[in-house]
Design a protein around this motif. Structure first.
Motif, PDB file in Angstrom:
ATOM      1  N   TRP A 105       0.865  -1.318  -0.018  1.00  0.00           N
ATOM      2  CA  TRP A 105       0.040  -0.145   0.038  1.00  0.00           C
ATOM      3  C   TRP A 105       0.932   1.325   0.203  1.00  0.00           C
ATOM      4  O   TRP A 105       0.575   2.170  -0.899  1.00  0.00           O
ATOM      5  CB  TRP A 105      -0.815   0.097   1.216  1.00  0.00           C
ATOM      6  N   TRP A 311      -4.925  -8.867  -4.232  1.00  0.00           N
ATOM      7  CA  TRP A 311      -4.335  -7.643  -3.792  1.00  0.00           C
ATOM      8  C   TRP A 311      -4.223  -6.731  -4.994  1.00  0.00           C
ATOM      9  O   TRP A 311      -4.743  -5.595  -4.869  1.00  0.00           O
ATOM     10  CB  TRP A 311      -2.764  -7.795  -3.172  1.00  0.00           C
ATOM     11  N   GLN A 314      -7.777  -5.591  -5.435  1.00  0.00           N
ATOM     12  CA  GLN A 314      -8.113  -4.509  -4.465  1.00  0.00           C
ATOM     13  C   GLN A 314      -7.380  -3.167  -4.911  1.00  0.00           C
ATOM     14  O   GLN A 314      -8.096  -2.103  -4.555  1.00  0.00           O
ATOM     15  CB  GLN A 314      -7.418  -4.855  -3.106  1.00  0.00           C
TER      16      GLN A 314
END
Length: 323
Positions: A105, A311, A314
Motif C-alpha cells: 500500500w 491484492w 483491491q
C-alpha cells in the motif's frame, strides 16, 4: 479439499435470515460513544527501518475504553500529504509484526496503518504489542469464546471498537486526507473490516478478503475447522448455552454489520475454503448495503483465496475510487 458448499449460482443468491438483536444499533452507538468519551491521544513516533522509500512510525491510539492499541504507520518517504489511507486488520492469532513486512500500500502511494489485534500476536508471524487487559469467564482456548456469556463482555466488542477508533486515529493525522480512508483485511481482518465499514461513516472503500466472523449459526455447525470449532467445543461442554451464545454472537455477525455498510466494497471468496465457508462470505456480501459492491471468486482455492492476485484487484478497485 473438494467443493463442499452450495454451487456458485446458489451462492450468488444466498441471502439467509440471520438473527439480529433489536438493540443492535443502540448497543454499538453506546459502545462507541463511551470509548470516544474516554479520550486519549494519538501518539506517532518515527522509527528507524532499512527502508529508504517509506517513512515508518510507531502509533499508539486510544481503542476500546480509551485503552492503548498499537499500530504501524507507513507513508511514502518525504510525503507531505494529504494522502489517501488504508487501515488494515490482521488475521486470527497474528500481531502487527515488524514495520517493513507489508509494503504494497505504501509503495502505491497510500498512508498505511496496520492495527495490532489486542491480545493476539503469538500464534504466527513476528509478534504483537497490544495487551487485552480484560478477564473472561469460562472459555475454550483461543479468542472466540472469551466473554461469550454476554455481548458487553465479548472479546470482539473490544476488537471492533479498536478498529473504528483506528479509523478515527488515522483521520486525525495531518498527512492523511480524512475523506479518503479505506479499510481492508483478510480472514479475521476481513471480518473486522466489515464491522469497521458498518460502524464508520464516510469510508471510500472496504476490502474484505475471505472474511471470517460471518453467519455464525451456519459456520459453527458447518465447518470442522478452527476457529469456528472453538465455539463447537465450548457448546459441547456448556450444553444449555446455545441460545445465549448465538444471541451474543449476533451483535458481532458480519452479516448484520454488512447490512449497515455504505462504503464501496470488494469481497473475495474461495470455493474450497474450509475455514470461512463460501456461503458465510456470500451471506455477508449479498446483504451488504452499498450498491457499489463486487466479489472475486477463486474456484479452486481454500482459505488462501487469491493472495497477490486479490491484492492487485483491491489496488485497482481502490485507485478507481480515491481519485
Amino acid at each position: 479439499m473438494p467443493r463442499f458448499d452450495l454451487p456458485l449460482p446458489e451462492l450468488r443468491d444466498y441471502r439467509p435470515a440471520v438473527r439480529e438483536p433489536a438493540d443492535f444499533d443502540d448497543f454499538w452507538s453506546a459502545t462507541l460513544a463511551e470509548s470516544r468519551a474516554a479520550g486519549g491521544d494519538v501518539v506517532v513516533e518515527p522509527v528507524a527501518t532499512p527502508l529508504t522509500l517509506a517513512d515508518a512510525y510507531d502509533v499508539t491510539f486510544p481503542g476500546f475504553g480509551g485503552e492503548s492499541v498499537k499500530a504501524w504507520l507507513l507513508v511514502p518517504a518525504g510525503a507531505d500529504g494529504p494522502l489517501p489511507a488504508v487501515v488494515e486488520f490482521n488475521g486470527y492469532g497474528g500481531g502487527r509484526g515488524l514495520p517493513f513486512e507489508r509494503l504494497g500500500w505504501v509503495a502505491s502511494g497510500y498512508a498505511h496503518l496496520f492495527m495490532d489485534t489486542r491480545g493476539q500476536g503469538s500464534a504466527w508471524g513476528s509478534g504483537g504489542a497490544t495487551a487485552d487487559p480484560h478477564g473472561t469467564g469460562p472459555s475454550f482456548p483461543g479468542f472466540m469464546t472469551r466473554g461469550i456469556d454476554a455481548p458487553e463482555e465479548y472479546y470482539y466488542r473490544r476488537v471492533y471498537t479498536d478498529a473504528v477508533r483506528a479509523v478515527d486515529a488515522v483521520r486525525s493525522l495531518p498527512m492523511v486526507d480524512a475523506d479518503r480512508v479505506a479499510v481492508c483485511g483478510g480472514s479475521q481482518g476481513g471480518g473486522i473490516a466489515i464491522a469497521a465499514a458498518g460502524l464508520s461513516t464516510g469510508l471510500v472503500a472496504a476490502l474484505p478478503d475471505v472474511p471470517f466472523l460471518c453467519h455464525f449459526e451456519r459456520a459453527v455447525g458447518f465447518t470442522d475447522s478452527d476457529p469456528y470449532q472453538e465455539v463447537v467445543r465450548y457448546l459441547s461442554v456448556h450444553r444449555r448455552a446455545e441460545d445465549r451464545v448465538f444471541e451474543t454472537l449476533s451483535y458481532f455477525d458480519g452479516v448484520n454489520h454488512a447490512k449497515r455498510a455504505q462504503a464501496p466494497a470488494l469481497f473475495s471468496a474461495g470455493l474450497m475454503d474450509p475455514v470461512c465457508p463460501p456461503s458465510t462470505v456470500f451471506a455477508a456480501f449479498n446483504h451488504y448495503a452499498a450498491a457499489d459492491r463486487s466479489i472475486e471468486v477463486y474456484g479452486h482455492n481454500e482459505h488462501e483465496g487469491g493472495q497477490a492476485y486479490q491484492w492487485a484487484e483491491q489496488a485497482a478497485f481502490l485507485a478507481a475510487r480515491v481519485g
